[in-house]
Design a protein around this motif. Structure first.
Motif, PDB file in Angstrom:
ATOM      1  N   GLN A   1      -0.138   4.868  13.265  1.00  0.00           N
ATOM      2  CA  GLN A   1       0.095   3.910  12.203  1.00  0.00           C
ATOM      3  C   GLN A   1       0.606   2.586  12.744  1.00  0.00           C
ATOM      4  O   GLN A   1       1.286   2.515  13.751  1.00  0.00           O
ATOM      5  CB  GLN A   1       1.102   4.477  11.213  1.00  0.00           C
ATOM      6  CG  GLN A   1       0.527   5.674  10.500  1.00  0.00           C
ATOM      7  CD  GLN A   1       1.298   5.982   9.256  1.00  0.00           C
ATOM      8  OE1 GLN A   1       2.146   5.215   8.852  1.00  0.00           O
ATOM      9  NE2 GLN A   1       0.985   7.078   8.640  1.00  0.00           N
TER      10      GLN A   1
ATOM     11  N   PRO B   1       3.477  -3.629   9.156  1.00  0.00           N
ATOM     12  CA  PRO B   1       2.788  -4.078   7.944  1.00  0.00           C
ATOM     13  C   PRO B   1       3.636  -5.034   7.105  1.00  0.00           C
ATOM     14  O   PRO B   1       3.102  -5.931   6.456  1.00  0.00           O
ATOM     15  CB  PRO B   1       2.485  -2.800   7.191  1.00  0.00           C
ATOM     16  CG  PRO B   1       3.477  -1.820   7.694  1.00  0.00           C
ATOM     17  CD  PRO B   1       3.740  -2.212   9.113  1.00  0.00           C
TER      18      PRO B   1
ATOM     19  N   GLY C   1       2.393  -8.683   6.163  1.00  0.00           N
ATOM     20  CA  GLY C   1       2.329  -9.070   4.748  1.00  0.00           C
ATOM     21  C   GLY C   1       3.153 -10.316   4.490  1.00  0.00           C
ATOM     22  O   GLY C   1       2.742 -11.218   3.745  1.00  0.00           O
TER      23      GLY C   1
ATOM     24  N   VAL D   1       4.455  -6.275  -0.606  1.00  0.00           N
ATOM     25  CA  VAL D   1       3.112  -5.686  -0.691  1.00  0.00           C
ATOM     26  C   VAL D   1       2.790  -4.931   0.599  1.00  0.00           C
ATOM     27  O   VAL D   1       2.279  -3.809   0.563  1.00  0.00           O
ATOM     28  CB  VAL D   1       2.053  -6.777  -0.986  1.00  0.00           C
ATOM     29  CG1 VAL D   1       0.648  -6.228  -0.843  1.00  0.00           C
ATOM     30  CG2 VAL D   1       2.268  -7.334  -2.384  1.00  0.00           C
ATOM     31  N   GLY D   2       3.101  -5.529   1.738  1.00  0.00           N
ATOM     32  CA  GLY D   2       2.862  -4.860   3.020  1.00  0.00           C
ATOM     33  C   GLY D   2       3.633  -3.565   3.139  1.00  0.00           C
ATOM     34  O   GLY D   2       3.110  -2.554   3.613  1.00  0.00           O
TER      35      GLY D   2
ATOM     36  N   GLN E   1       2.000  -0.896   0.850  1.00  0.00           N
ATOM     37  CA  GLN E   1       0.760  -0.397   1.444  1.00  0.00           C
ATOM     38  C   GLN E   1       1.067   0.560   2.594  1.00  0.00           C
ATOM     39  O   GLN E   1       0.418   1.594   2.747  1.00  0.00           O
ATOM     40  CB  GLN E   1      -0.102  -1.562   1.934  1.00  0.00           C
ATOM     41  CG  GLN E   1      -0.712  -2.366   0.811  1.00  0.00           C
ATOM     42  CD  GLN E   1      -1.435  -3.610   1.305  1.00  0.00           C
ATOM     43  OE1 GLN E   1      -1.182  -4.092   2.412  1.00  0.00           O
ATOM     44  NE2 GLN E   1      -2.309  -4.143   0.475  1.00  0.00           N
ATOM     45  N   ASN E   2       2.064   0.234   3.389  1.00  0.00           N
ATOM     46  CA  ASN E   2       2.454   1.092   4.495  1.00  0.00           C
ATOM     47  C   ASN E   2       2.958   2.443   3.984  1.00  0.00           C
ATOM     48  O   ASN E   2       2.626   3.487   4.525  1.00  0.00           O
ATOM     49  CB  ASN E   2       3.532   0.414   5.337  1.00  0.00           C
ATOM     50  CG  ASN E   2       3.902   1.229   6.558  1.00  0.00           C
ATOM     51  OD1 ASN E   2       3.039   1.719   7.260  1.00  0.00           O
ATOM     52  ND2 ASN E   2       5.191   1.376   6.790  1.00  0.00           N
TER      53      ASN E   2
ATOM     54  N   ARG F   1       2.191   3.947   1.156  1.00  0.00           N
ATOM     55  CA  ARG F   1       1.042   4.710   0.656  1.00  0.00           C
ATOM     56  C   ARG F   1       0.252   5.319   1.816  1.00  0.00           C
ATOM     57  O   ARG F   1      -0.177   6.463   1.754  1.00  0.00           O
ATOM     58  CB  ARG F   1       0.130   3.827  -0.193  1.00  0.00           C
ATOM     59  CG  ARG F   1       0.563   3.765  -1.632  1.00  0.00           C
ATOM     60  CD  ARG F   1      -0.474   3.050  -2.489  1.00  0.00           C
ATOM     61  NE  ARG F   1       0.213   1.922  -3.089  1.00  0.00           N
ATOM     62  CZ  ARG F   1      -0.111   0.653  -2.943  1.00  0.00           C
ATOM     63  NH1 ARG F   1      -1.161   0.306  -2.272  1.00  0.00           N
ATOM     64  NH2 ARG F   1       0.599  -0.288  -3.499  1.00  0.00           N
ATOM     65  N   GLN F   2       0.070   4.540   2.877  1.00  0.00           N
ATOM     66  CA  GLN F   2      -0.670   5.030   4.043  1.00  0.00           C
ATOM     67  C   GLN F   2       0.068   6.194   4.711  1.00  0.00           C
ATOM     68  O   GLN F   2      -0.546   7.170   5.107  1.00  0.00           O
ATOM     69  CB  GLN F   2      -0.896   3.892   5.047  1.00  0.00           C
ATOM     70  CG  GLN F   2      -1.636   4.319   6.292  1.00  0.00           C
ATOM     71  CD  GLN F   2      -3.031   4.828   6.005  1.00  0.00           C
ATOM     72  OE1 GLN F   2      -3.719   4.308   5.148  1.00  0.00           O
ATOM     73  NE2 GLN F   2      -3.443   5.858   6.715  1.00  0.00           N
TER      74      GLN F   2
END
Length: 158
Positions: free
Chosen positions: A72, A76, A80, A112-113, A116-117, A119-120
């Motif tokens: 990963q 992020p 972002g 937002v970054g 997203q991280n 969720r990933q």
């Protein structure tokens, strides 16, 4: 010893040992009918082959699932924030407030970054768990077949 050295030694050791030994190492086999060590060895080999045919799993060719957590991206939030600052700066410059726009954009972009991280990471954890469950089911299937064969030949298997 350094952590990297210990990890390397462990990987080399694990790489040299066949997976079938790991699977069967969990099982204890007792020659309940007085079988000789030579007979037990022959029976175990025959049961390995039978278990592979019955279960469809060859532990020597089966590899444990690798975790994808190490793959990963670790930045992020920073990415972002940088994107948000650029967009916010452009928007702010239109209103004469470049600094305020960039700051607001960085804050939103960072959030937002981060989301997203997160969720990933959750998706990766779910995928890793599913892969581990499948691997465990395959090993269990093989071990059940192997044990059944040995028990049929008069061994006690625990």
């Amino acid at each position: 010893m350094g952590k990297m050295f210990k990890s390397t030694v462990l990987l080399v050791i694990l790489g040299c040992c066949p997976v079938v030994a790991v699977c069967e190492a969990e099982l204890m086999v007792f020659p309940a009918k007085g079988q000789t060590p030579q007979q037990q060895s022959a029976d175990e080999q025959e049961c390995r082959n039978w278990a592979i045919n019955q279960s469809g799993v060859d532990p020597a060719r089966l590899s444990a699932p690798a975790s994808s957590a190490n793959q990963q991206n670790s930045r992020p939030v920073l990415r972002g924030a940088a994107k948000g600052a650029a967009v916010g700066g452009l928007g702010g410059s239109l209103g004469g407030e470049f600094g305020k726009g960039a700051a607001a954009g960085a804050a939103v972009g960072g959030l937002v970054g981060g989301m997203q991280n997160r969720r990933q990471q959750q998706a990766t954890a779910t995928t890793d768990q599913q892969a581990q469950q499948i691997y465990n089911q395959q090993i269990d299937s093989y071990n059940r077949a192997y044990s059944a064969c040995l028990e049929g030949k008069g061994y006690t298997v625990k």
